[in-house]
Design an enzyme around this catalytic site. Structure first.
Site, PDB file in Angstrom:
ATOM      1  N   LYS A   1       0.660  -1.091   0.157  1.00  0.00           N
ATOM      2  CA  LYS A   1      -0.095   0.168  -0.402  1.00  0.00           C
ATOM      3  C   LYS A   1       0.984   1.159  -0.174  1.00  0.00           C
ATOM      4  O   LYS A   1       1.243   1.293   1.157  1.00  0.00           O
ATOM      5  CB  LYS A   1      -1.212   0.376   0.792  1.00  0.00           C
TER       6      LYS A   1
ATOM      7  N   GLY B   1       6.219   6.038   8.525  1.00  0.00           N
ATOM      8  CA  GLY B   1       5.049   7.135   8.382  1.00  0.00           C
ATOM      9  C   GLY B   1       5.148   8.151   9.389  1.00  0.00           C
ATOM     10  O   GLY B   1       6.380   8.088  10.303  1.00  0.00           O
ATOM     11  N   SER B   2       4.173   8.774   9.925  1.00  0.00           N
ATOM     12  CA  SER B   2       4.001   9.163  11.407  1.00  0.00           C
ATOM     13  C   SER B   2       3.945   8.278  12.247  1.00  0.00           C
ATOM     14  O   SER B   2       3.594   7.274  12.415  1.00  0.00           O
ATOM     15  CB  SER B   2       2.633   9.598  10.850  1.00  0.00           C
TER      16      SER B   2
ATOM     17  N   GLY C   1       2.009   4.996  13.528  1.00  0.00           N
ATOM     18  CA  GLY C   1       3.081   4.057  13.336  1.00  0.00           C
ATOM     19  C   GLY C   1       2.685   3.378  14.942  1.00  0.00           C
ATOM     20  O   GLY C   1       3.024   2.067  15.490  1.00  0.00           O
TER      21      GLY C   1
ATOM     22  N   GLU D   1       9.239   3.129  10.788  1.00  0.00           N
ATOM     23  CA  GLU D   1      10.616   4.172  10.899  1.00  0.00           C
ATOM     24  C   GLU D   1       9.379   5.354  10.818  1.00  0.00           C
ATOM     25  O   GLU D   1       8.191   5.513   9.961  1.00  0.00           O
ATOM     26  CB  GLU D   1      11.141   3.712   9.561  1.00  0.00           C
TER      27      GLU D   1
ATOM     28  N   CYS E   1      12.256  11.965   7.122  1.00  0.00           N
ATOM     29  CA  CYS E   1      12.713  12.459   8.078  1.00  0.00           C
ATOM     30  C   CYS E   1      14.130  12.175   9.004  1.00  0.00           C
ATOM     31  O   CYS E   1      13.987  12.397   9.733  1.00  0.00           O
ATOM     32  CB  CYS E   1      12.096  11.296   8.566  1.00  0.00           C
TER      33      CYS E   1
ATOM     34  N   GLN F   1      -0.401  19.823   3.964  1.00  0.00           N
ATOM     35  CA  GLN F   1       0.898  20.100   4.785  1.00  0.00           C
ATOM     36  C   GLN F   1       1.589  20.993   4.742  1.00  0.00           C
ATOM     37  O   GLN F   1       2.729  21.917   5.409  1.00  0.00           O
ATOM     38  CB  GLN F   1       1.952  18.869   3.637  1.00  0.00           C
TER      39      GLN F   1
ATOM     40  N   GLU G   1       7.813  17.706  15.126  1.00  0.00           N
ATOM     41  CA  GLU G   1       8.223  17.153  13.777  1.00  0.00           C
ATOM     42  C   GLU G   1       7.849  18.018  12.887  1.00  0.00           C
ATOM     43  O   GLU G   1       5.264  17.978  12.246  1.00  0.00           O
ATOM     44  CB  GLU G   1       8.385  15.699  13.405  1.00  0.00           C
TER      45      GLU G   1
END
Length: 477
Positions: A171, A224-225, A229, A246, A280, A327, A379
């Site tokens: 995905k 991802g975020s 996660g 990650e 990241c 974003q 972040e």
């Protein structure tokens, strides 16, 4: 407009499409891409499960040939695929082509790894008994990737998964289906058997959730975020499956008094603002000692004035657009938060217009920030960085490590003593000396510590830790 469909059980299927919009020019539709339904995802998982026994026992030359053919085609089409990447994600064309080349290198590396599969033969502590230690495929692997590296991150998850004999349900992020579709199409035509690789594009709430709920996924690798996660982890624990995460970063770049100013500025500008800060591994905390602080801020500000923000495809562009409107709103909200917190806006901070409508934002630099401010703790994932003034190396190291994250960290110094100490004592998974914190090789491990990562490392030979399981066999002679 042609509908780009999902690949399920070796067939291209799907009729419900959504437009993919170019963030450099919101008037342009990059393509129309299908959205998978819950039933589509379940069918894809079932297909991968059915294909696993044969693929996991397939010959190493077959796997090698498919991965090598994929690498060769990616390399041959690097300009075309790089242009697609730039159009759908907003990364500048040179960066996009570079990422495409990296994807090709990753497939080439794992084509070689398929021929280097190895185990161990050991003597038992008991007489006349032999011990064999081997690695076997895990099973059906769910792969969920982010929008910021739309071809490299899928490559570094799909290539090892296939190399070690796993089947895949993939995905990609909703914002960047084009590169995902292209890479799956290349692999499909390279000769993968039906069901070995399945592409399910669409909403995370539908596709991702169905994957998390399935008891037939043996492992999930996610980038991802942090919030998502945690959901991946919770769902995986319930099903007793392997998971690899990650997630976020708030990476420090330390600049000491003895640093070469030009080196420090180049590293900070690249780390904080290239790829629109949407990495990241980007450095959004610039931790600078007193003796060089003012010179560094002045030089970095002058550097930022020279950076061109424009269409990702335009020659001479240094920074492309933010990936989408949501974003961009996040970035501008954090800029306002920084102002309210008392940081000084030294440069940028404004949305800008260009020839075509797009999500353009000036690179933004705050000074007089503290490590307790939200802009220093959370972040942002945009071209926004803050300078934190510190007294000396000891304080710089302390501030650098004072974060819930631990992905990447950098230091600019000419002191071997400080460089060596920082490499040893930085609480990050990757450390850079006189280099940008963003920018890693494809053949060595990638990953972090603390809230940035969970599980074994990605890339290189370390990928085997996640994509295989260890078997120990005893034989009486």
């Amino acid at each position: 407009m042609t509908l780009h469909q999902n690949l399920i059980a070796g067939e291209w299927v799907g009729g419900d499409g959504v437009e993919n919009i170019n963030p450099s020019n919101t008037n342009e539709v990059v393509g129309l891409f299908a959205r998978a339904s819950t039933d589509d995802v379940k069918t894809a998982i079932a297909a991968a499960k059915a294909a696993f026994p044969a693929w996991s026992r397939s010959g190493i030359l077959e796997r090698h040939a498919i991965l090598k053919k994929t690498s060769d085609e990616i390399m041959a089409r690097k300009e075309e695929l790089g242009r697609l990447l730039a159009r759908e994600e907003g990364k500048t064309l040179p960066e996009a082509i570079g990422e495409t080349i990296r994807a090709g290198q990753i497939f080439d590396f794992f084509a070689g790894e398929a021929l280097r599969l190895a185990g161990e033969v050991l003597p038992s502590v008991r007489p006349n008994i032999g011990v064999e230690i081997t690695r076997e495929a895990v099973g059906v692997v769910g792969i969920i990737t982010p929008w910021n590296f739309p071809i490299a991150i899928p490559a570094w998850k799909i290539a090892p998964a296939l190399c070690y004999g796993n089947t895949v349900v993939f995905k990609p992020a909703e914002l960047v289906p084009g590169c995902a579709h292209a890479i799956v199409d290349i692999l499909h035509r390279a000769g993968l058997p039906k069901g070995v690789l399945n592409l399910v594009m669409g909403k995370g709430s539908v596709v991702g959730q169905t994957m998390l709920d399935s008891a037939d996924l043996s492992a999930i690798t996610f980038t991802g975020s942090t919030g998502t996660g945690k959901r991946v982890a919770a769902a995986s624990i319930e099903h007793n499956r392997k998971f690899q995460l990650e997630m976020g970063g708030k990476n420090p770049m330390v600049v000491l008094d003895d640093a070469e100013l030009t080196v420090a500025v180049e590293a900070a500008a690249n780390s904080g603002f290239f790829s629109t800060g949407q990495r990241c591994t980007a450095s959004s905390r610039l931790i600078v000692t007193e003796g060089i602080h003012d010179k560094f801020v002045a030089a970095l500000t002058e550097k930022l004035k020279t950076l061109v923000v424009d269409d990702a495809l335009k020659a001479g562009t240094h920074i492309g657009p933010v990936v989408d409107e949501r974003q961009l709103a996040t970035d501008t909200d954090y800029i306002e938060i920084g102002k309210r917190e008392g940081a000084k806006l030294a440069f940028g901070g404004e949305t800008i217009s260009r020839e075509n409508p797009g999500f353009y934002l000036q690179p933004t630099l705050f000074t007089e920030a503290t490590n307790q401010m939200r802009i220093s703790r959370e972040e942002i994932f945009g071209p926004v960085a803050s300078v934190i003034r510190v007294k000396d190396y000891e304080e710089a190291l302390s501030v650098a490590n004072d974060t819930p994250f631990g992905l990447s960290a950098g230091i600019a110094t000419t002191s071997l003593k400080h460089a060596t100490h920082f490499k040893r004592n930085s609480e990050a998974g990757m450390v850079m000396v006189n280099l940008p914190t963003a920018g890693v090789d494809f053949h060595v491990p990638f990953g972090g510590r603390k809230a940035s990562s969970f599980g074994s490392r990605e890339q290189g030979k370390y990928a085997a830790e996640f994509f295989t399981t260890v078997k120990t066999a005893y034989t009486l002679a």
